[in-house]
Structure formats: structure tokens, C-alpha cells
Enzyme design. Sequence first.
Site, PDB file in Angstrom:
ATOM      1  N   LYS A  23       0.537  -0.993   0.517  1.00 44.92           N
ATOM      2  CA  LYS A  23       0.080   0.355   0.089  1.00 44.92           C
ATOM      3  C   LYS A  23       0.981   1.404  -0.009  1.00 44.92           C
ATOM      4  O   LYS A  23       0.090   2.022  -0.095  1.00 44.92           O
ATOM      5  CB  LYS A  23      -1.296  -0.289   1.251  1.00 44.92           C
ATOM      6  CG  LYS A  23      -1.534   1.307   1.711  1.00 44.92           C
ATOM      7  CD  LYS A  23      -2.247   1.085   2.826  1.00 44.92           C
ATOM      8  CE  LYS A  23      -2.232   3.118   3.669  1.00 44.92           C
ATOM      9  NZ  LYS A  23      -0.719   3.289   3.893  1.00 44.92           N
ATOM     10  N   CYS A 119      -4.799   9.365   7.957  1.00 50.82           N
ATOM     11  CA  CYS A 119      -5.531   8.276   9.031  1.00 50.82           C
ATOM     12  C   CYS A 119      -5.355   9.368  10.610  1.00 50.82           C
ATOM     13  O   CYS A 119      -3.959  10.215  10.293  1.00 50.82           O
ATOM     14  CB  CYS A 119      -4.319   7.076   9.644  1.00 50.82           C
ATOM     15  SG  CYS A 119      -5.388   5.132   8.759  1.00 50.82           S
ATOM     16  N   VAL A 331       6.982   7.915  16.781  1.00 52.22           N
ATOM     17  CA  VAL A 331       6.655   7.909  15.308  1.00 52.22           C
ATOM     18  C   VAL A 331       5.765   9.106  15.322  1.00 52.22           C
ATOM     19  O   VAL A 331       6.057  10.175  14.367  1.00 52.22           O
ATOM     20  CB  VAL A 331       6.844   7.078  13.861  1.00 52.22           C
ATOM     21  CG1 VAL A 331       6.323   7.693  12.356  1.00 52.22           C
ATOM     22  CG2 VAL A 331       8.169   5.920  14.354  1.00 52.22           C
TER      23      VAL A 331
HETATM   24  N1  EPU Z   1       6.382  15.239  10.001  1.00 47.28           N
HETATM   25  C1  EPU Z   1       6.397  16.381   9.842  1.00 47.28           C
HETATM   26  N2  EPU Z   1       6.129  17.331   8.716  1.00 47.28           N
HETATM   27  C2  EPU Z   1       5.842  16.860   7.355  1.00 47.28           C
HETATM   28  C3  EPU Z   1       5.796  15.378   7.282  1.00 47.28           C
HETATM   29  C4  EPU Z   1       6.228  14.502   8.786  1.00 47.28           C
HETATM   30  O1  EPU Z   1       6.691  17.105  10.984  1.00 47.28           O
HETATM   31  O2  EPU Z   1       5.573  17.877   7.151  1.00 47.28           O
HETATM   32  C5  EPU Z   1       6.607  14.881  10.686  1.00 47.28           C
HETATM   33  C6  EPU Z   1       4.846  12.935  10.772  1.00 47.28           C
HETATM   34  O3  EPU Z   1       3.889  13.785  11.737  1.00 47.28           O
HETATM   35  C7  EPU Z   1       5.527  12.019  12.211  1.00 47.28           C
HETATM   36  C8  EPU Z   1       6.776  11.483  11.116  1.00 47.28           C
HETATM   37  O4  EPU Z   1       6.995  12.303  10.182  1.00 47.28           O
HETATM   38  O5  EPU Z   1       5.343  12.501  13.339  1.00 47.28           O
HETATM   39  C9  EPU Z   1       6.687  11.187  10.164  1.00 47.28           C
HETATM   40  O6  EPU Z   1       6.423  11.369   9.369  1.00 47.28           O
HETATM   41  P1  EPU Z   1       6.084  10.401   7.313  1.00 47.28           P
HETATM   42  O7  EPU Z   1       6.292  11.535   6.774  1.00 47.28           O
HETATM   43  O8  EPU Z   1       7.095   9.617   7.739  1.00 47.28           O
HETATM   44  O9  EPU Z   1       4.755   9.912   7.505  1.00 47.28           O
HETATM   45  P2  EPU Z   1       3.793   9.735   5.952  1.00 47.28           P
HETATM   46  O10 EPU Z   1       4.722   9.530   4.391  1.00 47.28           O
HETATM   47  O11 EPU Z   1       2.526  10.145   5.905  1.00 47.28           O
HETATM   48  C10 EPU Z   1       3.996   7.273   5.481  1.00 47.28           C
HETATM   49  C11 EPU Z   1       3.020   5.625   5.771  1.00 47.28           C
HETATM   50  C12 EPU Z   1       2.826   5.748   6.790  1.00 47.28           C
HETATM   51  C13 EPU Z   1       3.393   5.511   8.136  1.00 47.28           C
HETATM   52  C14 EPU Z   1       4.419   6.199   7.717  1.00 47.28           C
HETATM   53  C15 EPU Z   1       6.165   5.624   8.963  1.00 47.28           C
HETATM   54  C16 EPU Z   1       2.294   6.400   3.277  1.00 47.28           C
HETATM   55  C17 EPU Z   1       0.953   6.518   2.588  1.00 47.28           C
HETATM   56  N3  EPU Z   1       2.192   6.659   4.861  1.00 47.28           N
HETATM   57  O12 EPU Z   1       2.543   8.584   5.912  1.00 47.28           O
HETATM   58  O13 EPU Z   1       1.146   4.438   7.116  1.00 47.28           O
HETATM   59  O14 EPU Z   1       3.078   4.830   9.897  1.00 47.28           O
HETATM   60  O15 EPU Z   1       4.901   6.729   6.810  1.00 47.28           O
HETATM   61  O16 EPU Z   1       6.799   4.906   8.193  1.00 47.28           O
HETATM   62  O17 EPU Z   1       2.368   5.452   3.300  1.00 47.28           O
HETATM   63  C18 EPU Z   1       0.179   3.527   7.279  1.00 47.28           C
HETATM   64  O18 EPU Z   1      -0.021   2.574   5.977  1.00 47.28           O
HETATM   65  O19 EPU Z   1      -0.494   2.798   8.358  1.00 47.28           O
HETATM   66  C19 EPU Z   1       0.801   4.267   7.308  1.00 47.28           C
HETATM   67  C20 EPU Z   1       0.276   5.618   8.241  1.00 47.28           C
END
Ligand code: EPU
Length: 438
Positions: A23, A119, A331
Site C-alpha cells: 500500500k 489516518c 513516530v
Molecule cells: N512530519 C512532519 N512534517 C512533515 C512530514 C512529516 O513533522 O512535513 C512528521 C510526522 O508528523 C510524523 C513523522 O514526521 O511524526 C513521520 O511521518 P512520515 O512523513 O514519515 O509519514 P507519512 O509519509 O505521512 C508514511 C505512511 C504511513 C507510515 C509512515 C511512517 C504512506 C501513505 N503512509 O506516512 O503509513 O506510518 O510513512 O513509516 O506511505 C499506514 O500505512 O497505516 C500509515 C499511516
Amino acid sequence: MTQRLMVHGGSPLEGEVRVSGAKNLVPKAMVAALLGQGISHLTNIPDIRDIHVVSGLLQLHGVTVHQDNSGLILDASHVKNANVEDIVGHAGSSRIPILFSGPLLHRLGHAFIPGLGGCDIGGRPTDFHFEVLRQFGATIENHPQGTYLVAPQRLRGTKIELPYPSVGATEQVLLTAVLAEGVTELRNAAIEPEIVDLICVLQKMGAIITRDADRTILITGVDELNGYNHRALPDRLEAASWACAALATKGDIYVRGARQLEMMTFLNTFRKVGGAFEVDDEGIRFWHPGGELKAIALETDVHPGFQTDWQQPLVVALTQATGLSVVHETVYESRLGFTGALNQMGAHIQLYSECLTGSPCRFERQNHTHSAVVSGPSKLTGGELHVPDLRGGFAYLIAALAAKGTSTLHGIDLINRGYENFMEKLRDLGADAEMITS
Ligand code: EPU
């Protein structure tokens, strides 16, 4: 029309499931197709909502998207402007649209990104994304309906150091840097397996990307990219969810397609808790070997640490372990709220705002309840469960399957977002569960 899932728990899950394509890679590989002048073929596609959202947005921008039994065929030869009202129709549906920014700026010189969904597991800010895009030379305006970005000239490679190894921000850099002029150096990058798979996709398209050992990625921009042929890696998050279901229900599940390489940290933890597994060339068998499960101390982290998405399903298994387990979520600041409903089912989980294991994390002294102490083993009984988010929802499903009696799960649609055909898979494992539509 609403749907609820009735689960009659208390029996072990036994049998085989096939893990779907990841996903957290497939929708991003679809966005990458937007960068190529030719046709891209992507296989191992899970039937989940993000795929439909991204298909819709790609089509609005002139990409033809065709799906058949083998996968997706994406043709981005004729990218065009999309109507803002049509784009806004996708507002709140997913987090992926923000990744359209770089590719659209390269192809059209501007981009409109609708309000994001995803989420509710923390604040989920987008500051890293927009700061990165500014560094490449984009100008950004916030509008009530979304964000408008313009690249007055070709985006330029730059030096970036992320404040935290964010998955999304790393993908943003990759998808933007590959066609930017000159070299981009990204420090403190995320290195999750799905990111490495995205790098494979981009390299197939003609990109030049070098990974160094210390979370540094170097990207040399090229003038043009082609389409690609790629099979998405298996979903290690789904595989681990089934593993936790086997453990919590005292079951035995063979997850066809699961791979050891991307799951090493999970497998070590699974073994520490007392779960058994066996790896072969086709997948991984997970089972409860009998006897007591052991309490552990666990800290979630970025890869190669223990993935945050594994935490919620594992916590349900930890309710069955003897002693006190300590879980520190580093995280996302709000990814333990789902435990309240587990307590109503008979679990004993206490939340704390202190960093309870290892070194202090970013959420220290911020009043976020991001640590938990799980005291077990607990006898779970069926309950009325409202799915809070994707992984929390699957955790509830596991709890319902492990509990004595009947549980009702509301808001099942959130589980469908990340677990393709989970009802069919549950049936294959002998679960006593039925979907009620009213
Ligand atoms: N963060 C910031 N600023 C930003 C971006 C992120 O502060 O501009 C912080 C977030 O608030 C969080 C941390 O950085 O505390 C990590 O966030 P990240 O950007 O790594 O997460 P994401 O890209 O939004 C993806 C997955 C998530 C997974 C995380 C961590 C997708 C669509 N989503 O989210 O998946 O938990 O990486 O590996 O790829 C799930 O599958 O249930 C899910 C939530």
C-alpha cells in the site's frame, strides 16, 4: 447504507493468505509514472482506496490509466491542466496527492493540490514537503480549497537536510529532484523498503540516484524520463498484521509472498515475544508454539527500526503475554488511543506521556500519551468497537478474533483502505465473521 462486521471470536486462525502489493509503494509508483514520457506497467496492485484516488487524479491530468488482470498500464504522454473543481473533488481522501507537486511542476509548470486526508494518528503536518519544494524553486500559495504551486522556471537541484527522516518528504524530494536541473543532496532521508522500491522505479525510468550509507541520497537531475515496468514489493505491514493475528489467536498462518529481508526487525520482535516463524522461498509461516508469551520492551522507529504500523496489531498480541510490556511510540504522537477500547474488552493498558523506553524522543515533555504499559495475560471478551484508523482497525479485528464471544466492528471501510480482500482472507483462515449491511 452502513456496514458492520460481526466477529465470533475465540478460535485460532489457521491456513494461508497471500500478501498483497505494498500500500505504501503502489500509489507513489503511480505518481512516478507522471514523470515519464512513455508507458508504465505496474503489477501486484492491491485493490484499496488510494489506488482509485490516484487513478482519478492522474486521469484528470491527462494520464490514461488502464487496469487489467496483470496490473496497471499508465500512459503519461499527454499530460494536461486539470480543472481545480475536479481536483477539489478528491479533497480529504488521501495523503498521496501532495506527491503530485514535483511531477506536475515539471510537466506543467504549476500544480493544485487538494486538502489531504489520511489516518488520524497525530498532527500529520506538511511543513517538510512545502519547505523542500520552496528549496527547489517553487512558489506556494495556500487557498481555502488547497495549495497552488508554481515553478516560474525549471526547478533546480538543492541541498536538503530533513529535520526528521519523513517517508513522505523523502518521496517528495525524490519525485522532484529526478527532473530538476543539477544535483540534489538529501540528508537524513527515510530509507524504508518502500522508498528503496520507489528508487528502483525511478532508476528504471532513467533517473540517476545514489544511496550512501548514512541516510544521504544523491540525485543527479536528467532532462527526460521514460515509462517503467515494475512489480511492487509485497506489503510487509499487512504480512506483520497476519503474523500478529496468528499469535493473538493461538493460530498458525502461512503468509505467501512475505519476505524476510524487509521484516527482519519484526521477526526478531515476534521471536522475543515467543512467536514461532519459518521462512521459505515462497513466504513465511507464523504460529503460536504453545506455552506462555513473553512481555517485552518495544520502541517504534524509522526503518530499520520497528515500524510504527506494526505497533498496533502487536499490542493486541502483547495483551496475551505474561508480565509487563512497555511500548514507546516515537513516530506518531497519537497512535495509542486505540487501546481504550481494548481495555473495555478486558485488557490492562495504561498510557503515559513520558518516554518510557530508550532515549527521549521528539514528543518528550509535550503531553502526548505516546507510551504504554501492557499488563498481561488478559482474557478478552467481545465488545462494541469503532475503528479509529487503518492499523488500529486491524488491531481491533485481531482483538475481536482472539476474544471470547461476539464483537461488532463499526467503520470497517477504514480497514479496507489498507487490507485488500480482508474478508475473503479471514474466511480462508477459518474466521467466524460476517459483514452486516443495513
Ligand atoms: N512530519 C512532519 N512534517 C512533515 C512530514 C512529516 O513533522 O512535513 C512528521 C510526522 O508528523 C510524523 C513523522 O514526521 O511524526 C513521520 O511521518 P512520515 O512523513 O514519515 O509519514 P507519512 O509519509 O505521512 C508514511 C505512511 C504511513 C507510515 C509512515 C511512517 C504512506 C501513505 N503512509 O506516512 O503509513 O506510518 O510513512 O513509516 O506511505 C499506514 O500505512 O497505516 C500509515 C499511516
